[in-house]
Design an enzyme around this catalytic site. Structure first.
Site, PDB file in Angstrom:
ATOM      1  N   GLU A 196      32.511  53.139  36.088  1.00 25.33           N
ATOM      2  CA  GLU A 196      32.708  51.770  36.597  1.00 25.33           C
ATOM      3  C   GLU A 196      31.419  50.977  36.437  1.00 25.33           C
ATOM      4  OE1 GLU A 196      35.723  50.455  36.785  1.00 25.33           O
ATOM      5  OE2 GLU A 196      36.333  51.801  38.401  1.00 25.33           O
ATOM      6  N   ALA A 234      44.428  42.787  41.789  1.00 25.37           N
ATOM      7  CA  ALA A 234      44.207  44.006  42.577  1.00 25.37           C
ATOM      8  C   ALA A 234      43.358  45.021  41.822  1.00 25.37           C
ATOM      9  CB  ALA A 234      45.550  44.624  42.955  1.00 25.37           C
ATOM     10  N   SER A 290      45.287  40.497  34.415  1.00 25.89           N
ATOM     11  CA  SER A 290      44.889  39.405  33.498  1.00 25.89           C
ATOM     12  C   SER A 290      44.746  39.921  32.070  1.00 25.89           C
ATOM     13  CB  SER A 290      43.550  38.798  33.896  1.00 25.89           C
ATOM     14  OG  SER A 290      43.463  38.628  35.249  1.00 25.89           O
ATOM     15  N   GLU A 331      38.193  35.764  27.144  1.00 23.92           N
ATOM     16  CA  GLU A 331      38.013  35.784  28.608  1.00 23.92           C
ATOM     17  C   GLU A 331      36.570  35.406  28.977  1.00 23.92           C
ATOM     18  OE1 GLU A 331      39.938  38.926  30.814  1.00 23.92           O
ATOM     19  OE2 GLU A 331      38.628  38.596  32.553  1.00 23.92           O
ATOM     20  N   ASP A 388      38.948  47.040  29.974  1.00 22.89           N
ATOM     21  CA  ASP A 388      40.343  46.756  30.322  1.00 22.89           C
ATOM     22  C   ASP A 388      41.160  46.469  29.066  1.00 22.89           C
ATOM     23  OD1 ASP A 388      39.116  46.875  32.735  1.00 22.89           O
ATOM     24  OD2 ASP A 388      39.337  44.764  33.233  1.00 22.89           O
TER      25      ASP A 388
HETATM   26  C1  GLA Z   1      36.422  44.673  35.607  1.00 24.62           C
HETATM   27  C2  GLA Z   1      36.001  44.256  34.204  1.00 24.62           C
HETATM   28  C3  GLA Z   1      35.705  45.492  33.337  1.00 24.62           C
HETATM   29  C4  GLA Z   1      34.724  46.429  34.037  1.00 24.62           C
HETATM   30  C5  GLA Z   1      35.178  46.722  35.468  1.00 24.62           C
HETATM   31  C6  GLA Z   1      34.158  47.501  36.237  1.00 24.62           C
HETATM   32  O1  GLA Z   1      37.646  45.339  35.568  1.00 24.62           O
HETATM   33  O2  GLA Z   1      37.012  43.505  33.587  1.00 24.62           O
HETATM   34  O3  GLA Z   1      35.210  45.086  32.074  1.00 24.62           O
HETATM   35  O4  GLA Z   1      33.431  45.922  33.986  1.00 24.62           O
HETATM   36  O5  GLA Z   1      35.432  45.517  36.176  1.00 24.62           O
HETATM   37  O6  GLA Z   1      34.021  48.765  35.685  1.00 24.62           O
END
Ligand code: GLA
Length: 471
Positions: free
Chosen positions: A111, A206, A211, A243, A255
């Site tokens: 993360e 959430a 998105s 984005e 993501d």
């Molecule tokens: C969001 C961002 C990702 C990543 C996470 C944290 O989901 O869109 O790119 O940085 O936070 O790991």
């Protein structure tokens, strides 16, 4: 006693049909190689369709019927099984000719490292944004966001101004589809006009990437219709660019990557620096339970961008002393002591998280490969502690959900998932204990904290995909 006839989707996308009296046990048997010769050599498999029948003879007869159907007919049956989202869409756009199915994502580990060239371990999940589209020749896009009960129309000729055809500012939700068209145009492509409707069974805001799922749904459609030769990584990068630049959220690539590359039953090991990746099956007899804190965050307004800046500041300071460091992910655990000597303490905490989180992801992959679910779970819990204490993106509600979860039988590990500041936790749970786990978590959270959570049992899903409908 009910009897079931079912269809499994195998890892190569082929289907297997069978009958059973216990869907869960039967699926487990298949996934542990004890189901059938065919599935044994096409593992892992996921359940995509079932019918309930009154007796064994009917179940066996239905199995024979389904076995005779070709792949496309089975796919249609599966689509109609998933119709809960599709029927309102088709009511909104009755002559839609395309349907795009775009999964959300959960992140197991890694993360806040994707914008530091680190390694991440997400999975696409079987909760989706679904988008029905009717293309047309005009240069406008008319969108209906059914969950929000809102519509908008904007021109593809004038995206820079972020205004609708009447001159009003685009609402926030419409910036995501518009950003994809805008980013494609910047790359020299020409997205076409459409009327479209979308809705989702992903909780919005959430931390499950609703998105990015919207972005990838539009990206997949325009790419397919235009027959543009763009690979999936490039498509994810184009969405991220939109984005970052158009919407103004400085997200990393994780993501968009996960939604563009999802593989059934697999976590995705992704090196954001080298852009290489590998699917790794989850251990057998494990399940993912997502628990929603119901606290909503808005990424652009949160401290997310601030965390990115802190990482950048730390990198500049480290580079003044250590010339071979190009990103925080080049820092090794053994360098931390030296770096502590010259970094301000807040920046040091951020760097320590990034360095150790990368290590956890690598260890977690080894756990997956050796079927070590408890080891994997421990790394998740350590990851949560680091997000709470070093990266400071947790909330008391998320900490509470994790603390309760790890006391419940059958829970290997739990942590917040996504950016933090609200959203969901991800729980890695023994398959047989899933129901008990979910119910106990909901009860204990209510009793001890007076709060409500909802849980979703999920499995890793395939990537965003498009189907032609109608006619
Ligand atoms: C969001 C961002 C990702 C990543 C996470 C944290 O989901 O869109 O790119 O940085 O936070 O790991």
């Amino acid at each position: 006693m009910p009897f079931y006839c079912y269809i499994l989707e195998c890892q190569d996308g082929s289907f297997y049909t069978g009958w059973t009296i216990d869907l869960v046990k039967r699926l487990q048997a298949h996934n542990s190689g004890r189901g059938a010769r065919y599935t044994r050599s096409h593992l892992p498999v996921s359940l995509v369709y079932y019918e309930e029948l009154d007796n064994r003879a009917d179940a066996m007869r239905r199995e024979r019927e389904l076995k005779k159907k070709n792949h496309n007919s089975k796919q249609k049956l599966i689509n109609s099984f998933n119709e809960t989202l599709e029927s309102p869409l088709l009511k909104a756009i009755p002559d839609a000719s395309w349907l795009v199915i775009s999964p959300g994502r959960v992140n197991f580990l890694g993360e806040h490292v994707d914008y530091n060239n680190g390694v991440v371990l997400p999975a696409a999940i079987n909760r989706y944004v679904k988008l029905a589209i009717k293309p047309h020749g005009d240069n406008t896009v008319t969108l209906h966001a059914l969950d929000l009960d809102a519509s908008v129309e904007f021109s593809l000729k004038d995206l820079d101004h972020k205004r609708d055809v009447r001159g009003d500012m685009l609402p926030d939700w419409a910036l995501y589809p518009a950003s994809v068209a805008w980013a494609y145009q910047k790359e020299g492509f020409t997205p076409g006009g459409m009327e479209a409707a979308y809705m989702s069974n992903l909780p919005i805001g959430a931390g499950l990437s609703s998105s990015a799922a919207v972005e990838l749904a539009f990206a997949e459609y325009w790419k397919t219709i235009g027959a543009w030769e763009i690979n999936r990584m490039r498509m994810a990068e184009i969405c991220q660019y939109g984005e970052n630049t158009y919407v103004g959220v400085n997200c990393g690539l994780m993501d968009q990557f996960a939604i563009a590359h999802g593989v059934a039953r697999c976590a995705l090991f992704f090196d954001t620096g080298s852009r290489t990746w590998q699917p790794i099956p989850l251990p057998l007899n494990t399940a993912i339970v997502i628990a929603d804190s119901t606290i909503r965050r808005k990424l652009s307004a949160s401290d997310y961008n601030l965390r990115r800046e802190e990482c950048q500041q730390a990198l500049v300071l480290i580079q003044q002393q250590k010339h071979n460091i190009c990103s925080l992910s080049d820092v090794l655990p053994k360098d931390l002591e030296e770096i502590e000597g010259f970094l301000p303490s807040v920046l040091m905490k951020r760097v320590q998280h990034v360095v150790e989180e990368n290590e956890r992801v690598k260890q977690a992959c080894r756990c997956l490969i050796t079927d070590d679910a408890p080891g994997f779970g421990k790394l998740m819990v350590a990851g949560h502690a680091s997000l709470r204490d070093l990266y400071e993106v947790s909330l008391p509600e998320l900490d509470a959900l994790v603390n309760i979860a790890i006391q419940i039988d059958g829970c290997y590990g739990a942590r917040l998932t996504g950016a933090g500041f609200g959203g969901c936790t991800v729980n890695f749970v023994e398959w047989d204990q899933v129901e008990n786990f979910s119910n106990t978590l909901i009860d204990m959270y209510a009793n001890e904290y007076g709060m409500t959570t909802s849980t979703y049992i999920c499995s890793p899903s395939r990537s965003v995909h498009i189907e032609q409908i109608g006619e």
